[in-house]
Design a protein around this motif. Structure first.
Motif, PDB file in Angstrom:
ATOM      1  N   ARG A  41     -13.179   2.247   3.771  1.00  0.00           N
ATOM      2  CA  ARG A  41     -14.323   2.171   3.143  1.00  0.00           C
ATOM      3  C   ARG A  41     -14.367   0.792   2.111  1.00  0.00           C
ATOM      4  O   ARG A  41     -15.429   0.147   2.035  1.00  0.00           O
ATOM      5  CB  ARG A  41     -14.575   3.121   1.892  1.00  0.00           C
ATOM      6  N   TYR A  42     -13.349   0.470   1.558  1.00  0.00           N
ATOM      7  CA  TYR A  42     -13.111  -0.710   0.750  1.00  0.00           C
ATOM      8  C   TYR A  42     -13.213  -1.767   1.488  1.00  0.00           C
ATOM      9  O   TYR A  42     -14.108  -2.707   1.088  1.00  0.00           O
ATOM     10  CB  TYR A  42     -11.607  -0.676   0.081  1.00  0.00           C
ATOM     11  N   TYR A  50     -20.644  -1.847   3.996  1.00  0.00           N
ATOM     12  CA  TYR A  50     -20.869  -1.185   2.797  1.00  0.00           C
ATOM     13  C   TYR A  50     -21.014   0.614   2.966  1.00  0.00           C
ATOM     14  O   TYR A  50     -21.929   1.133   2.520  1.00  0.00           O
ATOM     15  CB  TYR A  50     -22.074  -1.492   2.526  1.00  0.00           C
ATOM     16  N   ASN A  85       0.769  -1.051  -0.120  1.00  0.00           N
ATOM     17  CA  ASN A  85      -0.117  -0.070  -0.011  1.00  0.00           C
ATOM     18  C   ASN A  85       0.735   1.437  -0.020  1.00  0.00           C
ATOM     19  O   ASN A  85       0.220   2.208   0.267  1.00  0.00           O
ATOM     20  CB  ASN A  85      -0.750  -0.064   1.265  1.00  0.00           C
ATOM     21  N   PHE A 125      -3.460   3.529  -1.421  1.00  0.00           N
ATOM     22  CA  PHE A 125      -4.950   3.912  -0.822  1.00  0.00           C
ATOM     23  C   PHE A 125      -4.768   4.395   0.473  1.00  0.00           C
ATOM     24  O   PHE A 125      -4.797   3.763   1.303  1.00  0.00           O
ATOM     25  CB  PHE A 125      -5.563   2.449  -1.089  1.00  0.00           C
ATOM     26  N   GLN A 155     -16.673  -3.131   2.156  1.00  0.00           N
ATOM     27  CA  GLN A 155     -17.687  -3.697   1.112  1.00  0.00           C
ATOM     28  C   GLN A 155     -17.532  -5.128   1.110  1.00  0.00           C
ATOM     29  O   GLN A 155     -18.052  -5.932   0.560  1.00  0.00           O
ATOM     30  CB  GLN A 155     -16.940  -3.174  -0.447  1.00  0.00           C
ATOM     31  N   GLU A 203     -10.267   5.481   2.298  1.00  0.00           N
ATOM     32  CA  GLU A 203     -10.370   4.302   1.237  1.00  0.00           C
ATOM     33  C   GLU A 203     -10.070   3.177   1.645  1.00  0.00           C
ATOM     34  O   GLU A 203     -11.066   2.289   1.110  1.00  0.00           O
ATOM     35  CB  GLU A 203      -9.871   4.786  -0.109  1.00  0.00           C
ATOM     36  N   VAL A 204      -9.387   2.821   2.235  1.00  0.00           N
ATOM     37  CA  VAL A 204      -9.099   1.584   2.870  1.00  0.00           C
ATOM     38  C   VAL A 204     -10.111   1.168   3.618  1.00  0.00           C
ATOM     39  O   VAL A 204     -10.580  -0.081   3.586  1.00  0.00           O
ATOM     40  CB  VAL A 204      -7.773   1.383   3.642  1.00  0.00           C
ATOM     41  N   GLU A 243      -6.350  -2.501  -6.762  1.00  0.00           N
ATOM     42  CA  GLU A 243      -7.430  -2.423  -5.794  1.00  0.00           C
ATOM     43  C   GLU A 243      -6.455  -3.003  -4.478  1.00  0.00           C
ATOM     44  O   GLU A 243      -5.422  -3.526  -4.729  1.00  0.00           O
ATOM     45  CB  GLU A 243      -8.698  -3.345  -5.922  1.00  0.00           C
ATOM     46  N   PRO A 244      -7.001  -2.515  -3.336  1.00  0.00           N
ATOM     47  CA  PRO A 244      -6.345  -3.080  -2.076  1.00  0.00           C
ATOM     48  C   PRO A 244      -6.038  -4.491  -1.965  1.00  0.00           C
ATOM     49  O   PRO A 244      -7.103  -5.059  -2.029  1.00  0.00           O
ATOM     50  CB  PRO A 244      -7.039  -2.080  -0.887  1.00  0.00           C
ATOM     51  N   ASP A 282     -18.760   6.410   1.260  1.00  0.00           N
ATOM     52  CA  ASP A 282     -17.673   7.324   0.694  1.00  0.00           C
ATOM     53  C   ASP A 282     -16.522   7.496   2.051  1.00  0.00           C
ATOM     54  O   ASP A 282     -16.657   6.874   3.112  1.00  0.00           O
ATOM     55  CB  ASP A 282     -18.254   8.816   0.318  1.00  0.00           C
TER      56      ASP A 282
END
Length: 285
Positions: free
Chosen positions: A229-230, A140, A82, A222, A233, A226-227, A97-98, A143
């Motif tokens: 948030r990702y 989920y 990362n 990332f 998911q 963002e980490v 992507e991470p 943002d």
């Protein structure tokens, strides 16, 4: 606030490091520093009020072990490759992507506890990392703003890795990441309000007094929001979960031959701006 847990392994008590550097006992106010506390706004407000009053009992820090700053961690989620500079030094492509892998919570030890070199190890490596501690159940997340809102705070993590187990023994990375003592954490959980920009933190690591890693979270591919948030998911994050957000350049694996992998007797020290410092001596398992 700088929250921590002190005492012998398995019998740590909650504490707070005040603005003057005094260690204050929280055991009369909260049972522990864990996910339940981090998710309880009222309890955290009581701790803040007590900290501001100066009435909390002072603990004598001399000879007192510091344990992991969070108890009963549900899971440790890790992000691989990362940092731009770390990808360059290892010759790896920057991920689109991470990269996610998991460490078992029982790898977590205190910041100054002994790190064990596994039996049969050949390439035990160091990795200073910014750890994110979750304070709200998250799934989920839409943002970055929503992601930042679930972060309770930050800590120093040492993502110790055995590269031969990780890369050369087949299967996933788990064999090289989940050895006993492979995730020193702490000394403190620094609440998110004291870290206004997690992308502006310096990270440093020394082996036997020699500086090996000197990086900044600004190099993250990332960023923290963002980490978080990702990851949300793909799995539900719960209060007290930890995310290790990757390491900058300077690991042993990225250095010329003969690569200076860790051995019993080595001393590793690491720190992140505002989050404290760790020190571990390595011994054979």
């Amino acid at each position: 606030m700088k929250l921590l847990r002190v005492g012998t392994t398995g019998a740590e008590r909650p504490a707070l490091l005040d603005a003057d550097g005094a260690l204050r006992d929280l055991s009369g106010l909260v049972p522990d520093i864990d996910g339940a506390l981090l998710a309880d706004d009222a309890a955290l407000a009581r701790v803040r009020t007590a900290a501001g009053s100066g009435d909390l009992p002072v603990l004598d820090a001399a000879g007192l072990r510091t344990g992991p700053p969070v108890a009963r961690i549900g899971k440790v989620v890790c992000i691989g490759l990362n940092y731009h500079d770390h990808a360059r030094e290892t010759g790896a492509a920057v991920p689109e992507e991470p990269i996610i892998f998991l460490k078992a919570p029982d790898t977590v030890v205190g910041p100054d506890d002994t790190v064990l070199v596994p039996r049969g190890a050949e390439k035990t490596d160091w990795e200073v990392e910014l750890a994110v501690v979750i304070g709200r159940t998250a799934r989920y997340l839409p943002d970055g703003d929503a992601a930042r809102a679930v972060v309770a705070g930050y800590a120093v993590a040492h993502d110790v890795s055995e590269r031969a187990f990780q890369i050369e023994r087949g299967g996933q990375w788990d064999k090289g990441k989940n050895c006993e003592t492979f995730n020193p954490l702490g000394p403190w959980l620094v609440t998110a309000d004291e870290v206004p920009d997690p992308q502006a933190l310096g990270l440093r690591l020394w082996v036997n007094g020699e500086l090996k890693q000197r990086g900044t979270t600004a190099e993250q591919i990332f960023p923290v929001a963002e980490v978080v948030r990702y990851v949300s998911q793909f799995m539900t994050l719960y209060p007290g979960d930890v995310i290790n957000t990757g390491t900058p350049a300077g690991v042993a694996m990225g250095q010329p031959e003969p690569k200076p992998y860790l051995r019993a007797g080595d001393v590793v020290e690491l720190e992140i701006d505002g989050l404290g410092r760790q020190r571990q001596q390595l011994k054979d398992a």
